[in-house]
Each structure stands twice: as C-alpha cells, then as structure tokens.
Design an enzyme around this catalytic site. Sequence first.
Site, mmCIF file in Angstrom:
data_model
loop_
_atom_site.group_PDB
_atom_site.id
_atom_site.type_symbol
_atom_site.label_atom_id
_atom_site.label_comp_id
_atom_site.label_asym_id
_atom_site.label_seq_id
_atom_site.Cartn_x
_atom_site.Cartn_y
_atom_site.Cartn_z
ATOM 1 N N GLY A 1 0.770 -1.250 0.000
ATOM 2 C CA GLY A 1 0.000 0.000 0.000
ATOM 3 C C GLY A 1 0.792 1.287 0.000
ATOM 4 O O GLY A 1 0.286 2.326 -0.422
ATOM 5 N N GLU B 1 4.213 3.737 6.208
ATOM 6 C CA GLU B 1 2.954 2.993 6.039
ATOM 7 C C GLU B 1 1.964 3.818 5.222
ATOM 8 O O GLU B 1 2.037 5.053 5.206
ATOM 9 C CB GLU B 1 2.321 2.722 7.416
ATOM 10 C CG GLU B 1 2.385 1.290 7.894
ATOM 11 C CD GLU B 1 1.491 0.306 7.144
ATOM 12 O OE1 GLU B 1 1.126 0.558 5.975
ATOM 13 O OE2 GLU B 1 1.158 -0.731 7.718
ATOM 14 N N ASP B 2 1.021 3.110 4.588
ATOM 15 C CA ASP B 2 -0.048 3.830 3.888
ATOM 16 C C ASP B 2 -1.091 4.350 4.869
ATOM 17 O O ASP B 2 -1.498 5.501 4.810
ATOM 18 C CB ASP B 2 -0.705 2.933 2.813
ATOM 19 C CG ASP B 2 -1.191 1.582 3.345
ATOM 20 O OD1 ASP B 2 -0.923 1.256 4.523
ATOM 21 O OD2 ASP B 2 -1.841 0.849 2.579
ATOM 22 N N ASP C 1 -4.928 1.940 10.728
ATOM 23 C CA ASP C 1 -6.373 1.772 10.896
ATOM 24 C C ASP C 1 -6.622 1.294 12.328
ATOM 25 O O ASP C 1 -6.805 2.109 13.232
ATOM 26 C CB ASP C 1 -6.830 0.768 9.823
ATOM 27 C CG ASP C 1 -8.314 0.500 9.815
ATOM 28 O OD1 ASP C 1 -9.076 1.361 10.276
ATOM 29 O OD2 ASP C 1 -8.739 -0.570 9.349
ATOM 30 N N LYS D 1 -6.765 6.623 10.741
ATOM 31 C CA LYS D 1 -8.217 6.585 10.999
ATOM 32 C C LYS D 1 -8.402 6.412 12.498
ATOM 33 O O LYS D 1 -8.596 5.290 12.970
ATOM 34 C CB LYS D 1 -8.805 5.350 10.318
ATOM 35 C CG LYS D 1 -9.495 5.564 9.009
ATOM 36 C CD LYS D 1 -10.215 4.269 8.637
ATOM 37 C CE LYS D 1 -9.782 3.760 7.313
ATOM 38 N NZ LYS D 1 -10.381 2.451 6.981
ATOM 39 N N PHE E 1 -13.564 3.190 3.956
ATOM 40 C CA PHE E 1 -12.574 2.321 3.336
ATOM 41 C C PHE E 1 -12.053 3.040 2.098
ATOM 42 O O PHE E 1 -12.743 3.145 1.082
ATOM 43 C CB PHE E 1 -13.155 0.954 2.965
ATOM 44 C CG PHE E 1 -12.081 0.027 2.495
ATOM 45 C CD1 PHE E 1 -11.275 -0.642 3.395
ATOM 46 C CD2 PHE E 1 -11.835 -0.126 1.137
ATOM 47 C CE1 PHE E 1 -10.239 -1.466 2.958
ATOM 48 C CE2 PHE E 1 -10.810 -0.952 0.692
ATOM 49 C CZ PHE E 1 -10.011 -1.611 1.616
ATOM 50 N N ARG F 1 -5.258 0.873 -6.989
ATOM 51 C CA ARG F 1 -4.046 1.470 -6.425
ATOM 52 C C ARG F 1 -3.561 2.636 -7.287
ATOM 53 O O ARG F 1 -2.830 3.505 -6.838
ATOM 54 C CB ARG F 1 -2.914 0.424 -6.353
ATOM 55 C CG ARG F 1 -3.157 -0.711 -5.388
ATOM 56 C CD ARG F 1 -1.877 -1.510 -5.195
ATOM 57 N NE ARG F 1 -2.103 -2.798 -4.577
ATOM 58 C CZ ARG F 1 -2.164 -3.009 -3.266
ATOM 59 N NH1 ARG F 1 -2.027 -2.005 -2.429
ATOM 60 N NH2 ARG F 1 -2.364 -4.211 -2.779
HETATM 61 P P1 5GP Z 1 -4.384 -1.973 10.645
HETATM 62 O O1 5GP Z 1 -3.572 -3.168 11.023
HETATM 63 O O2 5GP Z 1 -3.874 -0.674 11.206
HETATM 64 O O3 5GP Z 1 -5.851 -2.182 10.973
HETATM 65 O O4 5GP Z 1 -4.398 -1.857 9.085
HETATM 66 C C1 5GP Z 1 -3.272 -1.955 8.355
HETATM 67 C C2 5GP Z 1 -3.507 -2.270 6.907
HETATM 68 O O5 5GP Z 1 -4.882 -2.512 6.548
HETATM 69 C C3 5GP Z 1 -3.086 -1.087 6.078
HETATM 70 O O6 5GP Z 1 -1.698 -1.073 5.874
HETATM 71 C C4 5GP Z 1 -3.871 -1.323 4.807
HETATM 72 O O7 5GP Z 1 -3.183 -2.220 3.983
HETATM 73 C C5 5GP Z 1 -5.164 -1.960 5.285
HETATM 74 N N1 5GP Z 1 -6.211 -0.925 5.426
HETATM 75 C C6 5GP Z 1 -6.718 -0.397 6.550
HETATM 76 N N2 5GP Z 1 -7.653 0.542 6.271
HETATM 77 C C7 5GP Z 1 -7.714 0.603 4.923
HETATM 78 C C8 5GP Z 1 -8.486 1.395 4.002
HETATM 79 O O8 5GP Z 1 -9.308 2.247 4.349
HETATM 80 N N3 5GP Z 1 -8.255 1.168 2.676
HETATM 81 C C9 5GP Z 1 -7.366 0.241 2.232
HETATM 82 N N4 5GP Z 1 -7.236 0.114 0.906
HETATM 83 N N5 5GP Z 1 -6.627 -0.507 3.054
HETATM 84 C C10 5GP Z 1 -6.805 -0.328 4.393
#
Ligand code: 5GP
Length: 189
Positions: A58, A113-114, A117, A145, A166, A179
């Site tokens: 990402g 990181e992208d 979440d 987020k 999302f 992407r």
């Molecule tokens: P976390 O572990 O913080 O919940 O999420 C990490 C990963 O989940 C991010 O690096 C990403 O790849 C994916 N992710 C979380 N939220 C989103 C979103 O709103 N859109 C997309 N495309 N990926 C997300």
Amino acid sequence: MSLSDELTGSGRTTLIDGMTFEVLIDEEELASRVRELGQQISRDYDGLKPAIVAVLKGSFVFLADLVRAIDIECTVDFLVVSSYGDDTKSSGVVQISSDLTTPVEGRHVLLIEDIVDTGLTMSYLLKNLDSRSPASVKVCTLLEKPSRLKVEVPIHYKGFTIDDHFVVGYGLDYAQTMRNLPFIGYKVG
Ligand code: 5GP
C-alpha cells in the site's frame, strides 16, 4: 480509464469507469503535504542516514513521492506484509511475506505505512523491528483513521487524519485494484 470531475454540494466526486468516488484528498493536496513531510524528515534526520523501510504494497506510491522530497542521504528497503482478513477489514494477524534485504541493527529506522487503521499491523511491526536492535524506530504514515484504533501506536509523521471510510487510491487497494487512482477517496456508487 475515463475521468470526469464534478463538484457537488457535499464534496468532490469523480466518475471512473462507471464507478463514482468521493475524493477525500486530491492530487495537489497529496503533493503539497508529502513535500512538507519530506522537508521535516530531512531536517530531523540530517546526518543520521536513516534506513527508510516501506511496508508494501500500500505504501509504494507514497514512498516514491516521499523519498524524492527527502534531500539527505538515506537507504530504502521493503517489507511485504500480508494481513489475513477480507478485502476491507484487517484481522490483525500479520505475516511478513518478504523481509528486509539489509540488517537494521544500529540504524535509525523510519517505517513508512499507507494507513494506520486498527494499529494492529504497526504494533506488530514495531515489536518485530525493535528485536533487531536498531538505534531508533519512528513511524511515518500517510493516513490515520483514529476512530478505528484498537492499539495505541506512536505516529511521528502523519499526512492526514481521515474519518472511517474504506479508502482507495494513491497505492491503497480494493481487492488489489484501484491502487493507480491519483487521489485518495472512497466508492459511493
Ligand atoms: P491496521 O492493522 O492498522 O488495521 O491496518 C493496516 C492495513 O490494513 C493497512 O496497511 C492497509 O493495507 C489496510 N487498510 C486499513 N484501512 C484501509 C483502508 O481504508 N483502505 C485500504 N485500501 N486498506 C486499508
């Protein structure tokens, strides 16, 4: 890909291949914030030759723009991470499917990181990297987020805070597609 922009009362929407997206952050806003982050990182890491570690997939578009806004000596390496779950939810079970090619022992690591979440992925990666004895580890994420956060993670550099949508584009995917969209947005129709 056909693109047509229009301004609506509630915000900006774009029609791409029959799908309507609400644009949260457009190309100009992304470019300008990424430039600022690059300048700040260059100041903070001057003389430290940071090891920039990007979390794929990402972050690849963000990384490409960010490193070109960083004007100090640095190295770039990649971690490919997969998280088990469905297409729109992270399960928190993280696996490193491709590891760094160079050790980070004694290095000043900047994780790119992208999006943070739930924070579960970042929390796992921070523990993993800490075990490799780096001189320091800091986190730079394009998006956060906060409404979905489950684990507190330190974020040292952040592009934007967003509401609970999302989002896709600028490297972020929906089932490996979208992407390549030049903006950050979410599908509304
Ligand atoms: P976390 O572990 O913080 O919940 O999420 C990490 C990963 O989940 C991010 O690096 C990403 O790849 C994916 N992710 C979380 N939220 C989103 C979103 O709103 N859109 C997309 N495309 N990926 C997300």
